[in-house]
Write a protein that holds these residues in place. Structure first.
Motif, PDB file in Angstrom:
ATOM      1  N   VAL A 185      -9.076  -5.820   2.828  1.00 11.80           N
ATOM      2  CA  VAL A 185      -8.752  -6.123   1.753  1.00 11.80           C
ATOM      3  C   VAL A 185      -9.609  -6.843   0.659  1.00 11.80           C
ATOM      4  O   VAL A 185     -10.267  -7.779   1.474  1.00 11.80           O
ATOM      5  N   GLN A 223       0.908  -1.006  -0.356  1.00  9.22           N
ATOM      6  CA  GLN A 223      -0.188   0.438  -0.265  1.00  9.22           C
ATOM      7  C   GLN A 223       0.979   0.992  -0.141  1.00  9.22           C
ATOM      8  O   GLN A 223       1.405   1.582   0.951  1.00  9.22           O
ATOM      9  N   VAL A 261      -8.865  -1.274  -0.449  1.00  8.59           N
ATOM     10  CA  VAL A 261      -9.406  -1.145   0.786  1.00  8.59           C
ATOM     11  C   VAL A 261     -10.021  -0.861   1.140  1.00  8.59           C
ATOM     12  O   VAL A 261     -10.176   0.448   1.177  1.00  8.59           O
TER      13      VAL A 261
END
Length: 132
Positions: A101, A40, A123
Motif C-alpha cells: 500500500v 480491498q 496498491v
C-alpha cells in the motif's frame, strides 16, 4: 516500509505491507478519525484502491479475508492495530500476490478517509508463492 503481521493459518510470509509514506498518512488519519481499517474490494468502484475506514465502519463477514494486521504506533507508543481485509472473491484471484500500500497524489473515493487530503491509497502488487 512495514510488513503486516501474518494472520492466515498455515502461512509464514506477510501478504501486505505499507510504505513509509502510507504509514505516515495512516498515523495522521488515526489522529483525526481514531482506529482504522483497510478493505480491498472486488467491486467496480475504486476496486483496485484499498479503502480506509474508521475501524468497524465497514462490517466484514465470511465474504472477506483478513490478510494482515499492521501496528502503526510510533516507537514506544501503545499498539495501534490496523486490519487489512479483502473480499474473498478478490482473494481467489490475487492469492499469489503480495500487496504494498502506497500513497499517490489525487482524490480517492469519497468513502475512504484520505479523500479530503488530496491523496489516495494505491496498491502495488508482486507475485509470490504462498503454497510452499
Amino acid at each position: 516500509m512495514i510488513e503486516a503481521e501474518v494472520v492466515i493459518d498455515g502461512e509464514t510470509t506477510s501478504r501486505v505491507a505499507l510504505t513509509q509514506t502510507a504509514v505516515d498518512l495512516v498515523r495522521m488519519l488515526w489522529g483525526k478519525h481514531g482506529p482504522l481499517m483497510f478493505h480491498q474490494s472486488g467491486g467496480c468502484c475504486d476496486g483496485s484502491s484499498p479503502m480506509c475506514y474508521p475501524a468497524g465502519d465497514l462490517i466484514t463477514s465470511d465474504a472477506d479475508v483478513l490478510l494482515g494486521r499492521f501496528d502503526v504506533a510510533p516507537d514506544g507508543e501503545p499498539a495501534q492495530p490496523v486490519d487489512f481485509w479483502m473480499s474473498r472473491e478478490q482473494f481467489a484471484h490475487w492469492r499469489h500476490t503480495h500487496l504494498t500500500v502506497d500513497v499517490v497524489p489525487g482524490r480517492g473515493s469519497g468513502f475512504s478517509v484520505e479523500a479530503p487530503e488530496g491523496v489516495r491509497f494505491l496498491v502495488r502488487s508482486r507475485l509470490v508463492d504462498q503454497d510452499g
